[in-house]
Design a protein around this motif. Structure first.
Motif, PDB file in Angstrom:
ATOM      1  N   LEU A 167       0.822  -1.210   0.000  1.00 19.19           N
ATOM      2  CA  LEU A 167       0.000   0.000   0.000  1.00 19.19           C
ATOM      3  C   LEU A 167       0.857   1.261   0.000  1.00 19.19           C
ATOM      4  O   LEU A 167       0.442   2.311  -0.486  1.00 19.19           O
ATOM      5  N   LEU A 168       2.041   1.137   0.581  1.00 27.26           N
ATOM      6  CA  LEU A 168       2.885   2.321   0.746  1.00 27.26           C
ATOM      7  C   LEU A 168       3.807   2.560  -0.446  1.00 27.26           C
ATOM      8  O   LEU A 168       4.564   3.521  -0.464  1.00 27.26           O
ATOM      9  N   ALA A 169       3.746   1.657  -1.429  1.00 29.26           N
ATOM     10  CA  ALA A 169       4.652   1.784  -2.581  1.00 29.26           C
ATOM     11  C   ALA A 169       4.370   3.079  -3.329  1.00 29.26           C
ATOM     12  O   ALA A 169       3.222   3.474  -3.513  1.00 29.26           O
ATOM     13  N   LYS A 170       5.455   3.721  -3.743  1.00 29.51           N
ATOM     14  CA  LYS A 170       5.312   4.973  -4.488  1.00 29.51           C
ATOM     15  C   LYS A 170       5.552   4.718  -5.968  1.00 29.51           C
ATOM     16  O   LYS A 170       6.212   3.746  -6.341  1.00 29.51           O
ATOM     17  N   ASN A 171       5.052   5.600  -6.789  1.00 29.64           N
ATOM     18  CA  ASN A 171       5.330   5.489  -8.212  1.00 29.64           C
ATOM     19  C   ASN A 171       6.777   5.896  -8.478  1.00 29.64           C
ATOM     20  O   ASN A 171       7.278   6.830  -7.858  1.00 29.64           O
ATOM     21  N   THR A 172       7.404   5.185  -9.391  1.00 28.98           N
ATOM     22  CA  THR A 172       8.787   5.544  -9.698  1.00 28.98           C
ATOM     23  C   THR A 172       8.813   6.820 -10.531  1.00 28.98           C
ATOM     24  O   THR A 172       7.850   7.165 -11.208  1.00 28.98           O
ATOM     25  N   TYR A 173       9.931   7.513 -10.447  1.00 25.00           N
ATOM     26  CA  TYR A 173      10.097   8.728 -11.224  1.00 25.00           C
ATOM     27  C   TYR A 173      11.557   8.826 -11.614  1.00 25.00           C
ATOM     28  O   TYR A 173      12.411   8.215 -10.969  1.00 25.00           O
ATOM     29  N   ILE A 174      11.845   9.554 -12.654  1.00 30.83           N
ATOM     30  CA  ILE A 174      13.233   9.640 -13.095  1.00 30.83           C
ATOM     31  C   ILE A 174      13.905  10.775 -12.346  1.00 30.83           C
ATOM     32  O   ILE A 174      13.532  11.936 -12.440  1.00 30.83           O
ATOM     33  N   SER A 175      14.870  10.380 -11.551  1.00 27.96           N
ATOM     34  CA  SER A 175      15.464  11.318 -10.613  1.00 27.96           C
ATOM     35  C   SER A 175      16.564  12.147 -11.275  1.00 27.96           C
ATOM     36  O   SER A 175      16.696  13.326 -10.996  1.00 27.96           O
ATOM     37  N   ASN A 193      20.896   0.995  -9.773  1.00 28.29           N
ATOM     38  CA  ASN A 193      20.205   2.243  -9.488  1.00 28.29           C
ATOM     39  C   ASN A 193      18.809   2.204 -10.080  1.00 28.29           C
ATOM     40  O   ASN A 193      18.607   1.724 -11.195  1.00 28.29           O
ATOM     41  N   LEU A 194      17.855   2.706  -9.325  1.00 30.63           N
ATOM     42  CA  LEU A 194      16.466   2.624  -9.755  1.00 30.63           C
ATOM     43  C   LEU A 194      16.239   3.384 -11.060  1.00 30.63           C
ATOM     44  O   LEU A 194      15.359   3.039 -11.845  1.00 30.63           O
ATOM     45  N   ASP A 195      17.050   4.395 -11.313  1.00 31.40           N
ATOM     46  CA  ASP A 195      16.892   5.175 -12.540  1.00 31.40           C
ATOM     47  C   ASP A 195      17.040   4.317 -13.791  1.00 31.40           C
ATOM     48  O   ASP A 195      16.378   4.565 -14.794  1.00 31.40           O
ATOM     49  N   LEU A 196      17.926   3.334 -13.724  1.00 33.86           N
ATOM     50  CA  LEU A 196      18.129   2.479 -14.898  1.00 33.86           C
ATOM     51  C   LEU A 196      16.847   1.706 -15.204  1.00 33.86           C
ATOM     52  O   LEU A 196      16.415   1.621 -16.361  1.00 33.86           O
ATOM     53  N   ILE A 197      16.236   1.163 -14.166  1.00 39.04           N
ATOM     54  CA  ILE A 197      14.975   0.446 -14.358  1.00 39.04           C
ATOM     55  C   ILE A 197      13.901   1.417 -14.832  1.00 39.04           C
ATOM     56  O   ILE A 197      13.107   1.101 -15.729  1.00 39.04           O
ATOM     57  N   ASN A 198      13.901   2.603 -14.254  1.00 35.71           N
ATOM     58  CA  ASN A 198      12.899   3.599 -14.643  1.00 35.71           C
ATOM     59  C   ASN A 198      12.988   3.935 -16.119  1.00 35.71           C
ATOM     60  O   ASN A 198      11.963   4.034 -16.795  1.00 35.71           O
ATOM     61  N   VAL A 199      14.213   4.136 -16.593  1.00 37.45           N
ATOM     62  CA  VAL A 199      14.392   4.516 -17.993  1.00 37.45           C
ATOM     63  C   VAL A 199      13.864   3.412 -18.902  1.00 37.45           C
ATOM     64  O   VAL A 199      13.088   3.667 -19.833  1.00 37.45           O
ATOM     65  N   VAL A 200      14.266   2.188 -18.603  1.00 33.65           N
ATOM     66  CA  VAL A 200      13.824   1.063 -19.436  1.00 33.65           C
ATOM     67  C   VAL A 200      12.305   0.931 -19.371  1.00 33.65           C
ATOM     68  O   VAL A 200      11.634   0.779 -20.400  1.00 33.65           O
ATOM     69  N   HIS A 215      23.852   7.948  -9.673  1.00 35.67           N
ATOM     70  CA  HIS A 215      23.922   8.107  -8.229  1.00 35.67           C
ATOM     71  C   HIS A 215      22.713   8.827  -7.684  1.00 35.67           C
ATOM     72  O   HIS A 215      22.497   8.875  -6.483  1.00 35.67           O
ATOM     73  N   GLN A 216      21.879   9.403  -8.551  1.00 39.71           N
ATOM     74  CA  GLN A 216      20.787  10.238  -8.076  1.00 39.71           C
ATOM     75  C   GLN A 216      19.701   9.435  -7.370  1.00 39.71           C
ATOM     76  O   GLN A 216      19.218   9.817  -6.330  1.00 39.71           O
ATOM     77  N   SER A 217      19.324   8.339  -7.965  1.00 41.63           N
ATOM     78  CA  SER A 217      18.141   7.646  -7.469  1.00 41.63           C
ATOM     79  C   SER A 217      18.519   6.602  -6.423  1.00 41.63           C
ATOM     80  O   SER A 217      19.648   6.542  -5.966  1.00 41.63           O
ATOM     81  N   PHE A 218      17.568   5.746  -6.104  1.00 41.32           N
ATOM     82  CA  PHE A 218      17.736   4.798  -5.008  1.00 41.32           C
ATOM     83  C   PHE A 218      18.586   3.598  -5.400  1.00 41.32           C
ATOM     84  O   PHE A 218      18.561   3.156  -6.550  1.00 41.32           O
ATOM     85  N   PHE A 227      26.395  14.715  -2.364  1.00 47.27           N
ATOM     86  CA  PHE A 227      26.208  16.171  -2.392  1.00 47.27           C
ATOM     87  C   PHE A 227      24.752  16.533  -2.624  1.00 47.27           C
ATOM     88  O   PHE A 227      24.288  17.565  -2.181  1.00 47.27           O
ATOM     89  N   SER A 228      24.068  15.681  -3.357  1.00 48.40           N
ATOM     90  CA  SER A 228      22.743  16.062  -3.843  1.00 48.40           C
ATOM     91  C   SER A 228      21.666  15.678  -2.849  1.00 48.40           C
ATOM     92  O   SER A 228      20.605  15.259  -3.223  1.00 48.40           O
TER      93      SER A 228
END
Lengths: 700, 645
Positions: A58-66, A298-305, A437-440, B543-544
């Protein structure tokens, strides 16, 4: 929690001496309150921990590109029909080859290599050995070991990888992106050939584009020896080559000496596989991300795909889920309850829309369970796991087309879409100036576009282990009181050392656990061929005899010793619980999922453990029930038993001695993959379980 | 007619002016321009612009220049620069296809980014100061961050490994410097005609920067006059090397693409720079003279050279020169004009294949290991196919050897353990004394100076491959030492591999030619190649994540103010006295325990924020206040959730 305990001790000292006492601070008061009511709180916290785990979907959030630099899908695809025809031609050539030839030699590799070099890539071949992972206890955590050469290399079995590098026209060659397509060069495979077609289509495009800033490496691995091993061998050669002479180079007619080429630090890697036919109307794309020890890219890689696959190319994207959970009725009931609660909350306040439909909940839980399980197991779910050892973000994309592999008409469209997906992903990664490095990095997936971050899922674990220090403190106080009453000798009345006997016992059993953990290595060294079953019997007998020796040597350790030598069971339980708490907390840092599942097993066992003798003597329903519960929990908590039960849950019933063999094979796979779960089982779970057993049979 | 005269007048004035100068001084300042075009084996075309500006030695007082850029001469005078080279490069030189054993590649194949080295003519103690000032001056002159080379952590003082033996040499490079038009424009400003006229007019920015390799170089050296009272002369050499891909329509992949100047650059040459003494265009064709006869006396044979079955030149060359393996067509562009622009074109008729001569050993460098703790740098030297044919083998004690110098700078955060140096020759580990002839190491000091390694290897001639590996630890930087985009990683500048016993030169046996380009080719230049730049990922703080910062700051504030208020408000002596007086009344374990339980039960009754003594004294009133607070809190929470959420 530890400080609370100390505070509590200080408190005790002062009250006993009867000296004037400074008014305790509120936090100390709270600690005292919690410790005093530990049974109630332990039940409440444990229940809340399980509940928190259940409401995670229930607490899961939608992914976003960080990372803004990724900009997925912002560029128009440059793929043309010419590229696709290149890909189709390669697939056709390979199929023709299979029609006319037997699968031997390196002809297919050479064919692929020729295509690569025609496109303008630098091509080379790499030979590798199929045997890789060898268990060595001392190298457990020491990263990927350098290429260990075997002296008696036989040319009988070796694999050959093909790799092609496209240099970025204006790039500086500091970074590269790796594309991996496993292909069985001996047996071929119609679906696998399609993955070559997609990548070849893409490669043909990348060879002439000007926007590349990172070099592109296309690696076709020899999947005859599994998906993982060839990639790992290539990465080892890439990152830690041996400059010494290797016998492997002389094997076969292909001379690969000194031809290995590199292209800078690997920024990201994509593994592409095509297999099976999609059951759905659309083409299905499965994403596999778990690497060894629950590490995630990194979650961003999955997000992009995911973004490109869903919004641009129209794939049906899915991640692994535990299918058996989808039909479980209890989970469905829980889902319906949550749905009802959500509806009720929305009637109270329209802004409270945390409720999700029961079907979504079921899907989310099944995916979450799979995500937790794969992370806890610590075994990578695909060849991408090899990259994680070198801090490279990598995922495996498995595409299942909706058409049979020999359908020519659909193939063109399939290649175009597959290559466009990869092109978009590579273009996004290419845009990156910094590494991911930005995302989770710490997350659990509940669907391809929903995730639970570390801050949320830690709550469940924290609630689950919170009762442990409280109960430990309260039991310690209780035990101290009992000891003070029973002994009149003032020298033995030194409070601060009362836990020492118990600690000795706990330490002895942990040492035993450590030895038992190392035993399989020595059993493997025993000459001669042994079946897994025999080896597990060997292991079992050695371990139990070691246990008996420990009980015999260290007085007061055994549950069978006389009463006077034995320690107070409450103090023993207190120290056991402390050890379990420390072990679980350490494990939660190394591999969270293992710690979570381990806590679900270990926390109730530790909390419920109590001597059955007094319970049987008292013959009261409550204590008998407690004794029964602790016995059941202990039975389930035995690693082999739990393995059997989980096997049963997945629908494979194993009984008798074959179970030992299965268990051995399972453990062997754990240590071969350097999974920390193996260490956890041997060094935290097993000793705590034995200690609980000691408490159960305590002669008090 | 009038317009013609009008256009001629300034030229005439200039001409007379020049004549006056020529007669006024003993030796005039000279400027010459040249463009060398060379098709490359991998279907690309190399264009090498070469401008040379000579200022003769003259009286240093009250010096005036006619052609020579004043900025440069001031630079030379101020910082006493003896020799200097500055290069801006984008892209990588492909040693395999573009050659590595000719003067062109050994001089113009430069490392990515900015590279600067300079030799000073000052006392040893002032060299570093001069270097620092020079970097700042150049930084301003070329719109680049060359001033980052000022810091002692970024440059080194090579003794012999660089090829120039001098203790007043300083070397530094910035691998991450991006090169663009803003660097080219000031460079062009040093030319007398800028890019308005002559060959430099070809430098159309989009086409120049579209290339696969782009290297803009400035080399200056002073020539001692040897006479008393006279200063030193300066030779300024400016080159721009670009590798372009001609656009082609043919589908055939083995056919070389045809091109012309206008298709490559989008412009044509309309006359030479009037201030230039010579302005020539050269076309070098490699690997096509093995079978043809030496003498080119007859007109027909000469004609055959530029219009034959293989290829076709659009213009007739003024002269044709030849070397052992290449042809050189010389075109004089003085004749071209607005109406008849110079647009050289090359049309291939038959597929042709050739290969460039490569350096004896091809060097690659890469990082080894994984993780954020340690790693190793490896340099791999591989024998090229052309190794056996090359001259320059040294036979000592009956052994034929190839010498190779390796010069490398390590930034201080890459802490190299020099004792871990391992050398493998043909996959056999060698002890240092076997192959290592000379080594010079200067270890790095944290945050003060960079490390430097100079090695001279003596490898047997029949060597197939050699590998050198050296281990390092990754250092930690202070938070404000991280550059922007720190998560990309940190660069280790290129290593320089040079072969001291190999020299490249192209001798076209042309005594008459006074062309500076050809004479610079004729000079023996050291064969050198730069390796790749390496990217080392270091541990970087997050940093971010402003959230963390806010949380920590707030926590610290809360702790600080909380304890400060506590200290100011509480009277500990009073409290202790109060407790003592209470302790006298109640005594014993039982009573204390009962008090404890009472306290535990009574704790929630105590209002947490009540500080009025009246509330504490009266049990009833405190209960009341607690109830009120409870109700108010519940109401506030309800309000908050119902509105905000």
């Amino acid at each position: 929690m530890a400080s609370e305990k100390r505070d509590k001790e200080e408190e005790e000292v002062k009250t006993d001496d009867g000296s004037p006492k400074i008014k305790p601070r509120p936090i100390v008061q709270l600690g005292i309150f919690l410790v005093a009511h530990s049974p109630v709180f332990s039940v409440v916290f444990s229940a809340a921990g399980v509940l928190a785990l259940l409401i995670l979907p229930l607490l899961a959030k939608n992914t976003y590109i960080s990372e803004n630099a990724l900009m997925p899908g912002s560029a128009r695809s440059m793929l043309s029909n010419r590229d696709v025809s290149d890909g189709s031609k390669l697939v056709k050539d390979i199929k023709n080859y299979w029609l006319n030839h037997e699968g031997q030699g390196v002809e297919v590799q050479k064919l692929i290599g020729k295509y690569m070099s025609d496109m303008g890539a630098e091509v080379y071949y790499q030979k590798f050995h199929p045997e890789g992972n060898q268990f060595h206890p001392l190298h457990f955590f020491s990263g990927p070991d350098s290429y260990t050469l075997l002296d008696n290399v036989s040319c009988a079995s070796y694999g050959v990888n093909v790799a092609g590098i496209i240099r970025a026209p204006r790039g500086d060659g500091k970074e590269s992106i790796v594309l991996v397509t496993p292909y069985d060069f001996i047996n071929g495979g119609d679906y696998e050939a399609l993955s070559l077609g997609i990548t070849s289509t893409l490669f043909s495009l990348l060879a002439r584009v000007t926007w590349l800033s990172k070099d592109i490496i296309w690696l076709v691995t020899d999947s005859r020896y599994g998906d993982y091993r060839p990639v790992a061998a290539w990465l080892t050669e890439y990152h830690s080559p041996s400059f010494k002479v290797s016998d492997l180079l002389k094997c076969g007619e292909l001379n690969t000496a000194d031809t290995f080429r590199r292209a800078g630090t690997v920024a990201a890697a994509l593994v592409l596989k095509v297999d099976g036919r999609s059951e759905r109307f659309e083409d299905t794309l499965s994403i596999y991300a778990e690497a060894s020890n629950g590490q995630m890219p990194n979650l961003d890689l999955i997000n992009v795909v995911n973004y490109l696959a869903v919004h641009r190319q129209g794939f049906y994207v899915k991640v692994e889920k535990v299918v058996s959970l989808l039909s479980s009725s209890w989970l469905k009931i829980i889902g319906e309850i949550f749905e009802a609660v959500g509806k009720l909350a929305r009637t109270l306040n329209p802004d409270w829309n945390f409720g999700i439909p029961a079907a979504d909940y079921l899907e989310g839980s099944a995916t979450l369970a799979s995500s937790l399980y794969s992370q806890a197991l610590g075994i990578p779910t695909g060849p991408h796991g090899a990259f994680r050892d070198y801090q490279v973000d990598a995922i495996t994309l498995k595409i299942s087309p909706r058409f049979p592999p020999d359908s020519k008409t659909r193939q063109h469209d399939f290649f175009l879409r597959g290559a466009r997906l990869l092109e978009g992903t590579i273009r996004s990664v290419n845009n990156l100036l910094e590494k991911f490095h930005q995302s989770f990095f710490l997350y659990l997936l509940t669907s391809p576009s929903k995730f639970i971050s570390v801050g949320v899922y830690m709550i469940a674990f924290a609630l689950l282990v919170a009762p442990l220090p409280m109960v430990a403190a309260s039991l310690y106080i209780e035990g101290c009181k009992a000891l003070t009453k029973s002994t009149d000798n003032p020298t033995e009345n030194l409070k601060s050392w009362k836990w020492l006997d118990a600690a000795k016992q706990v330490f002895a059993l942990h040492l035993l656990g450590f030895i038992v953990t190392l035993l399989p290595y020595f059993i493997c060294q025993v000459p001669g061929q042994h079946s897994p079953r025999n080896r597990s019997i060997m292991w079992g007998t050695t371990s139990s005899s070691l246990l008996l020796i420990t009980f015999a040597i260290i007085p007061g350790c055994s549950p069978f010793s006389s009463r006077h030598h034995g320690t107070n069971w409450a103090v023993l339980k207190s120290v056991t619980i402390s050890a379990a708490f420390i072990g679980l907390c350490l494990m939660s840092i190394i591999n969270f999922a293992t710690a979570e599942i381990g806590a679900l097993l270990l926390v109730p066992t530790c909390l419920m453990a109590q001597p059955i003798k007094p319970a049987l003597r008292s013959r009261r329903i409550k204590s008998l029930l407690g004794a029964f519960c602790s016995m059941v929990l202990l039975t389930i908590g035995f690693p082999v038993m739990f393995f059997a039960i989980s096997k049963g849950l997945f629908g494979e019933a194993v009984v008798g001695l074959s179970l030992g063999g299965e268990f051995w094979t399972w453990l062997e796979s754990l240590w071969a993959w350097k999974s920390a779960t193996y260490l956890y089982i041997g060094m935290v779970h097993l000793p705590c379980w034995l200690l609980c057993l000691c408490i159960l049979f305590h002669p008090s | 007619m009038a317009s013609l005269i009008r256009s001629w007048i300034p030229l005439l004035i200039l001409q007379s002016f020049l004549v006056a100068i020529a007669f006024g001084s003993k030796e005039a300042e000279e400027f010459s321009e040249a463009l060398l075009l060379k098709p490359l084996p991998d279907r690309k075309v190399l264009a090498h612009f070469h401008f040379e500006n000579r200022a003769p030695p003259s009286n240093s007082h009250g010096r005036h220049h006619h052609l020579f850029p004043k900025a440069i001469s001031q630079l030379v005078q101020k910082f006493r620069v003896k020799e200097m080279e500055l290069s801006f490069t984008q892209g990588r030189w492909n040693h395999e296809h573009w050659g590595g054993f000719d003067p062109l590649s050994s001089m113009n194949a430069k490392p990515v980014g900015v590279e600067l080295w300079a030799v000073f003519d000052v006392p040893q103690s002032q060299v570093d100061t001069s270097w620092k000032n020079l970097t700042h001056a150049l930084s301003g002159l070329f719109c680049a961050s060359i001033n980052f080379l000022e810091s002692s952590t970024s440059y080194a003082a090579p003794t012999w490994g660089f090829g120039t033996n001098s203790d007043k040499l300083r070397y530094g490079s910035l691998p991450r410097e991006a090169v663009c038009t803003e660097n080219l424009t000031p460079w062009l400003k040093l030319l007398p005609c800028r890019d308005k006229d002559g060959i430099s007019a070809l430098m159309n920015r989009p086409s120049v920067y579209r290339g696969f390799y782009h290297s803009q170089r400035l080399h200056l050296s002073t020539v001692e006059s040897g006479q008393e009272g006279l200063g030193s002369g300066i030779v300024l050499e400016q080159t721009l090397t670009v590798v372009l891909q001609p656009e082609t329509t043919s589908v055939e992949t083995n056919m070389q693409p045809s091109w012309s100047l206008s298709s490559l650059f989008g412009r044509k040459v309309v006359g030479s720079c009037v201030l230039a003494k010579s302005s020539n265009v050269y076309l070098q064709l490699e690997g096509r003279l093995g079978h043809e006869s030496k003498n080119v006396d007859t007109e027909i044979e000469a004609h055959k050279l530029w219009k034959n079955a293989d290829f076709d030149l659009s213009l007739k060359p003024d002269r044709v020169l030849r070397e052992s393996s290449s042809l050189l067509f010389i075109f004089d562009i003085d004749k071209s004009s607005d109406s008849e622009p110079f647009d050289l074109g090359l049309t291939w008729k038959l597929p042709s294949k050739w290969s460039c001569q490569q350096a004896p050993l091809q060097a690659t460098r890469f990082l080894m290991g994984s993780g954020n703790e340690r790693g190793a740098i490896a340099i791999l030297l591989k024998a090229t196919e052309s190794q056996e044919k090359l001259p320059g083998r040294v036979v000592t004690d009956g052994r034929c050897t190839i010498k190779a110098n390796i010069f490398q700078i390590f930034p201080w955060y890459v802490k190299v353990y020099y004792h871990t140096l391992q050398i493998f020759v043909d996959q056999q580990q060698k002890t240092d004394c076997e192959v290592l002839k000379k080594i010079n190491v200067s270890p790095s000091t944290d945050k003060v100076s960079s490390g430097m390694l100079e090695m001279m290897l003596e490898l047997p001639c029949e060597v197939k491959s050699a590998a050198i590996s050296i281990e390092y630890d990754k250092g930690f930087l202070h938070i404000d030492e991280y550059p922007p985009d720190a998560n990309q990683g940190f660069d280790i500048p290129s290593a320089l591999i040079s072969f001291p016993s190999h020299h490249a030169s192209l001798d076209f046996q042309e005594e008459l030619s006074k062309s500076p380009l050809l004479s610079s080719f004729k000079e023996k230049s050291l064969v050198r190649s730069y390796t790749e730049v390496l990217l080392v990922p270091l541990t970087t703080p997050d940093f971010s994540m402003p959230y963390n910062v806010i949380t920590i700051t707030c926590t610290i504030f809360a702790l600080y103010f909380g304890s400060l208020l506590n200290v100011l408000r509480r009277r500990i002596g009073e409290e202790e006295r109060f407790l003592k007086s209470q302790g006298k009344k109640t005594f014993g374990l039982k009573q204390l325990l009962s008090r404890l339980t009472a306290k535990i039960r009574g704790r929630p009754i105590e209002p947490p924020s009540s500080d009025s003594p009246a509330a504490q004294s009266s049990f009833l009133s405190s209960k009341l206040i607690f109830k009120i607070i409870l109700v108010a809190g519940a109401a506030a929470a309800w309000q908050y959730f119902s509105t905000d959420n």
